[in-house]
Scaffold this motif. Structure first.
Motif: not given
Length: 132
Positions: A34-35, A87-91, A95-99
């Protein structure tokens, strides 16, 4: 897929803050994912919020600094459309693993994300100017 993941991590930079064995999963996610994303997207966040404020009749720009702080907090907590956009701008930079990690505890991570964004906006309140 691996190319995308590597490109995203390279683009946004590494961990901000400390992560160690005592760090909770949420704290680790916050500092590793996130940061760096919030820092990378900062200029875009400023533009998005400025545009939002202009569309809300520009009231924000007439407020005292203290009231601007309250406005920022209130807006991000209450305006679901703005919240979802941020939120969408962050998501979008996960990466796929982070998601996969994010969806396990999205409610708490969303709270962290929005609180960090609120604090980021408040600390940069002087950057918000009426777009010309």
């Amino acid at each position: 897929m691996e190319t995308r993941n590597n490109a995203i991590i390279e683009l946004r930079g590494g961990t901000i803050g400390s992560v160690n064995d005592q760090s909770s999963a949420e704290e680790s996610f916050q500092n590793k994912t996130l940061r760096p994303i919030l820092k990378f997207q900062n200029d875009l966040f400023i533009e998005v919020f400025t545009n939002y404020a202009v569309k809300q009749k520009g009231v924000f720009f007439t407020l005292s600094p203290e009231k601007k702080m309250a406005y920022i907090e209130n807006t991000i907590q209450r305006d679901i459309k703005l919240r979802n956009s941020l939120k969408g701008m962050v998501i979008g930079l996960f990466t796929t693993d982070e998601y996969v990690e994010y969806i396990k505890n999205s409610s708490n991570l969303n709270k962290r994300m929005m609180n960090m964004l609120i604090e980021r906006f408040k600390s940069q309140v002087l950057l918000f100017e009426v777009a010309s």
